[in-house]
Design a protein around this motif. Sequence first.
Motif, PDB file in Angstrom:
ATOM      1  N   ALA A 138       0.815  -1.220   0.000  1.00 57.44           N
ATOM      2  CA  ALA A 138       0.000   0.000   0.000  1.00 57.44           C
ATOM      3  C   ALA A 138       0.850   1.272   0.000  1.00 57.44           C
ATOM      4  N   TYR A 139       2.057   1.194   0.542  1.00 59.81           N
ATOM      5  CA  TYR A 139       2.939   2.371   0.639  1.00 59.81           C
ATOM      6  C   TYR A 139       4.272   2.087  -0.051  1.00 59.81           C
ATOM      7  N   PRO A 140       4.298   2.145  -1.380  1.00 58.53           N
ATOM      8  CA  PRO A 140       5.535   1.808  -2.107  1.00 58.53           C
ATOM      9  C   PRO A 140       6.695   2.773  -1.873  1.00 58.53           C
ATOM     10  N   ASP A 141       6.421   3.972  -1.345  1.00 62.69           N
ATOM     11  CA  ASP A 141       7.486   4.954  -1.107  1.00 62.69           C
ATOM     12  C   ASP A 141       8.134   4.795   0.262  1.00 62.69           C
ATOM     13  N   VAL A 142       7.701   3.780   0.999  1.00 59.84           N
ATOM     14  CA  VAL A 142       8.220   3.545   2.346  1.00 59.84           C
ATOM     15  C   VAL A 142       8.969   2.212   2.349  1.00 59.84           C
ATOM     16  N   LEU A 143      10.104   2.172   3.051  1.00 62.17           N
ATOM     17  CA  LEU A 143      10.859   0.923   3.182  1.00 62.17           C
ATOM     18  C   LEU A 143      10.315   0.163   4.390  1.00 62.17           C
ATOM     19  N   PHE A 144       9.868  -1.062   4.159  1.00 67.19           N
ATOM     20  CA  PHE A 144       9.359  -1.912   5.235  1.00 67.19           C
ATOM     21  C   PHE A 144      10.403  -2.971   5.559  1.00 67.19           C
TER      22      PHE A 144
END
Length: 126
Positions: free
Chosen positions: A61-67
């Motif tokens: 859902a949040y491709p701009d965040v590194l998980f």
Amino acid sequence: MEEVQEQQNKSRVVKVDSVESWDFYVGQASNQGCPIVSHFTASWCMPSVAMNPFFEELALAYPDVLFITVDVDEVKEVATRLEVKAMPTFVIMRGGAVVDKVVGANTEEIKKRINGFVQSIRVNVA
């Protein structure tokens, strides 16, 4: 059918298994201005393990965040450094610094905090 299977194998969550890889990913994300959400987990902690599919959904859902996922038994030093005392713990970071922390398997709260954090970044960038 094979394509679906292949997509399921491509995780958007990075598994960190050493202090060196933690420092590498956090350093790289900081340099690129990329926020990080870390899931501190343990294989013996059922609520933690149950959060894995949810965490994977967040990553999509949040491709701009590194998980990042960190097993506290494998990488104790990082857990200690970030004062992680219970599993699961979700740590939101920006520029290498902790900006928020959610302790427990509370999917609604985690979603709300990440969403609020991502919105605040977009406002500041715009």
